[in-house]
Enzyme design. Structure first.
Site, PDB file in Angstrom:
ATOM      1  N   PRO A   2       0.890  -0.998  -0.023  1.00 22.07           N
ATOM      2  CG  PRO A   2      -0.901  -1.611   1.777  1.00 22.07           C
ATOM      3  CD  PRO A   2       0.356  -2.155   1.237  1.00 22.07           C
ATOM      4  CD  GLU A   3       4.232   2.806  -2.384  1.00 23.49           C
ATOM      5  OE1 GLU A   3       4.417   3.622  -1.743  1.00 23.49           O
ATOM      6  OE2 GLU A   3       5.175   1.753  -2.491  1.00 23.49           O
TER       7      GLU A   3
END
Length: 271
Positions: A2-3
């Protein structure tokens, strides 16, 4: 992993379900995350109210009347809203049970994420105080980035992925922004002109904003689902497309590794 756009989508997804809710119980099934979960939150948080949510870089911030939870999703984490009575799955490590019998459930198979607790000013926390500006903020601008780049010999891709320079430009988004700006990921950061940094800043802002907008279409899935937002795959121009033709010039895209990360670019369009 997850960014920033995925974490922002997660924040937007849980926000209407947790804000102004009173916490009834905190259930910690597995405290051994990247950093140990403070067992005191099971005693401190019940009867407190969640006042707001925010995000700093890839950290999700959950403010309560007693302090703030700092949540990092690591490499495989997610948060979702479920009924408090919903059966627990493997790797469902923490529940924050609220007064309407729903729970914010933290899930993390690889346990590289974190749930930290602080009663001090949040932005002064050790994990946050060294972070650079947010990519969509006005203070992430041409004079700032150009000044930071002077004398830097590292590849520009490594430079823009440094969270002390700017937060949230992960590997996917660095590949895409450099392609949009026409800059080779191998070029030394300190040898790029001010005019080219102007194009790069615009590209970074565009790619991050577009990724957040794409993720926003999945907000309805945060209740009773896996809590994982949509990713940006349908819009990718270079990442994951090694060997395929460049969408601008048809030259086959090249894949190399920079700082152990997959890097895809067009040798013709990116100089």
């Amino acid at each position: 992993m997850p960014e920033l756009p995925e974490v922002e989508t997660s924040r937007r997804g849980i926000d209407p379900h947790v804000c102004n809710r009173t916490i009834n119980q905190v259930i910690i099934r597995e405290p051994r995350l990247r950093w140990p979960v403070d067992p005191q939150i099971s005693r401190i948080l019940p009867s407190s109210k969640i006042t707001s949510t925010d995000r700093r870089g890839k950290y999700l911030l959950i403010y309560t009347t007693q302090g703030c939870l700092i949540v990092h999703l690591g490499m495989s984490g997610s948060v979702r809203i479920v009924s408090a009575s919903e059966p627990v799955r493997k790797h469902d490590h923490i529940d924050i049970v609220m007064d309407n019998h729903t729970a914010l459930r933290y899930h993390d198979p690889r346990r590289f994420g974190a749930m930290l607790w602080t009663t001090e000013p949040v932005l002064e926390h050790d994990r946050l105080r060294h972070l650079g500006p947010e990519p969509l903020d006005d203070n992430f601008n041409i004079p700032y980035l150009y000044r930071c780049s002077r004398g830097k010999k590292v590849p520009v891709k490594t430079f823009i992925m440094d969270s002390r320079i700017v937060v949230g430009v992960g590997n996917i988004y660095a590949n895409e922004a450099l392609y949009m700006a026409g800059i080779s990921p191998k070029r030394e950061a300190g040898k790029i002109s001010r005019q080219r940094y102007e194009r790069l800043i615009a590209a970074i802002k565009d790619v991050i904003a577009n990724a957040i907008n794409v993720g926003g279409t999945t907000l309805r899935d945060f209740v009773g689902s896996d809590g994982k937002p949509g990713y940006f795959k349908q819009s990718l121009q270079v990442y994951g497309r090694a060997g395929q033709p460049c969408q601008k010039c048809q030259t086959p895209l090249t894949e190399i590794r920079i700082a152990q990360r997959s890097t895809v670019y067009c040798r013709h369009c990116q100089r």
